[in-house]
Design a protein around this motif. Structure first.
Motif, PDB file in Angstrom:
ATOM      1  N   ASN A  30       0.840  -1.196   0.000  1.00  0.00           N
ATOM      2  CA  ASN A  30       0.000   0.000   0.000  1.00  0.00           C
ATOM      3  C   ASN A  30       0.868   1.237   0.000  1.00  0.00           C
ATOM      4  OD1 ASN A  30      -2.956  -0.603   0.170  1.00  0.00           O
ATOM      5  ND2 ASN A  30      -2.259  -1.871   1.852  1.00  0.00           N
ATOM      6  N   PHE A  33       7.396   4.053   2.229  1.00  0.00           N
ATOM      7  CA  PHE A  33       7.873   5.207   2.983  1.00  0.00           C
ATOM      8  C   PHE A  33       9.389   5.252   2.981  1.00  0.00           C
ATOM      9  CE2 PHE A  33       4.226   6.937   5.261  1.00  0.00           C
ATOM     10  CZ  PHE A  33       3.317   5.894   5.297  1.00  0.00           C
ATOM     11  N   TYR A  48       6.565   9.581   1.012  1.00  0.00           N
ATOM     12  CA  TYR A  48       5.654   8.446   0.825  1.00  0.00           C
ATOM     13  C   TYR A  48       5.259   8.382  -0.635  1.00  0.00           C
ATOM     14  CZ  TYR A  48       1.453   5.530   1.374  1.00  0.00           C
ATOM     15  OH  TYR A  48       0.501   4.536   1.288  1.00  0.00           O
ATOM     16  N   VAL A  50       2.880   6.096  -3.313  1.00  0.00           N
ATOM     17  CA  VAL A  50       1.916   5.010  -3.489  1.00  0.00           C
ATOM     18  C   VAL A  50       1.689   4.739  -4.972  1.00  0.00           C
ATOM     19  CG1 VAL A  50      -0.098   6.525  -3.335  1.00  0.00           C
ATOM     20  CG2 VAL A  50      -0.310   4.114  -2.737  1.00  0.00           C
ATOM     21  N   ASN A  91       4.521  -0.398   3.179  1.00  0.00           N
ATOM     22  CA  ASN A  91       3.282  -0.169   3.905  1.00  0.00           C
ATOM     23  C   ASN A  91       2.253  -1.239   3.544  1.00  0.00           C
ATOM     24  OD1 ASN A  91       1.041   0.879   5.151  1.00  0.00           O
ATOM     25  ND2 ASN A  91       0.976   2.775   3.975  1.00  0.00           N
ATOM     26  N   ASP A  92       1.893  -2.067   4.507  1.00  0.00           N
ATOM     27  CA  ASP A  92       0.840  -3.062   4.291  1.00  0.00           C
ATOM     28  C   ASP A  92       0.107  -3.281   5.603  1.00  0.00           C
ATOM     29  OD1 ASP A  92       0.686  -6.615   3.580  1.00  0.00           O
ATOM     30  OD2 ASP A  92      -0.773  -5.021   3.240  1.00  0.00           O
TER      31      ASP A  92
END
Lengths: 107, 116
Positions: A30, A33, A48, A50, A91-92
């Motif tokens: 997701n 970072f 960050y 995405v 990020n998960d």
């Protein structure tokens, strides 16, 4: 499982540019970072990503390619205060960190 | 005002003792975390709480017990301390992203635990 790789150390001269690469193979994703951590201090947020592409924030930029499982952090116009460890984190619903890249800036 | 605070900053203790580390955040976040950073600087998540509910429990010995009395506090109690527990422990907090995953994490200053 999570597999996140970054170089252990990099050295550069004040005023130069350094690129820190991060490759990842993770079960979920997701975003990614980048954090900066000075010796003896807490990590602090840098960027960050995405979506694929480049995010620029002053002297620091971060790039992401989701298809390649690859990101980099670009530090421009290096200053002595940029000497720190740079942590890549996937990020998960939790952050899985790489081992960090220690950047040393020489005068 | 400190966003995420931890106490104590340094903790030196003997093997076999029990100790606690406290963490508080004033950012209004729902999610809090405990991380362990070992001597090789590798930062590894231990626990995560969302609104006082445990949501992440990574393979951590059951000598470690987190407790969240409310969403602004997350404490870590460690029983029967071992030499290998020596590390820096960071507390962190974050919000959740609507599209999935977690938002930027804010870290506390860390607690350096030394077990003799």
């Amino acid at each position: 499982g999570q597999n996140i790789d970054q170089p252990t150390e990099m050295t550069a001269t004040e005023g130069a540019i350094v690129q820190i690469n991060c490759t990842y193979q993770t079960s979920g994703f997701n975003g990614l970072f980048w954090y900066q951590q000075h010796a003896g201090e807490a990590p602090t947020f840098l960027s960050y990503n995405v979506l694929d592409g480049l995010e620029e924030k002053g002297r620091f930029s971060s790039f992401l390619s989701r298809s390649k499982g690859y990101s980099y952090l670009l530090l421009k116009e290096l200053q002595m205060k940029d000497s720190a460890s740079y942590l890549c984190a996937v990020n998960d619903y939790k952050l899985s960190f790489g081992a960090g890249t220690t950047v040393t800036v020489r005068a | 005002d400190t966003a995420v605070s931890q106490t104590p900053k340094y903790l030196v203790t003997q093997m076999g003792n029990d100790k606690s580390i406290k963490c508080e955040q004033n950012l209004g976040h729902d999610t809090m975390y405990w991380y362990k950073q070992d001597s090789k600087k590798f930062l590894k998540i231990m626990f995560s709480y969302n609104n006082k509910e445990l949501i992440i429990n990574e393979t951590v010995p059951n000598r470690f017990s987190p407790k969240s009395p409310d969403k602004a506090h997350l404490n870590l109690h460690i029983n029967s301390l071992e030499l290998g527990d020596s590390a820096v422990y960071f507390c962190a907090s974050s919000g959740l992203l609507v599209r999935g995953g977690i938002d930027e994490q804010f870290f506390g200053p860390g607690t350096r635990l030394t077990v003799l």
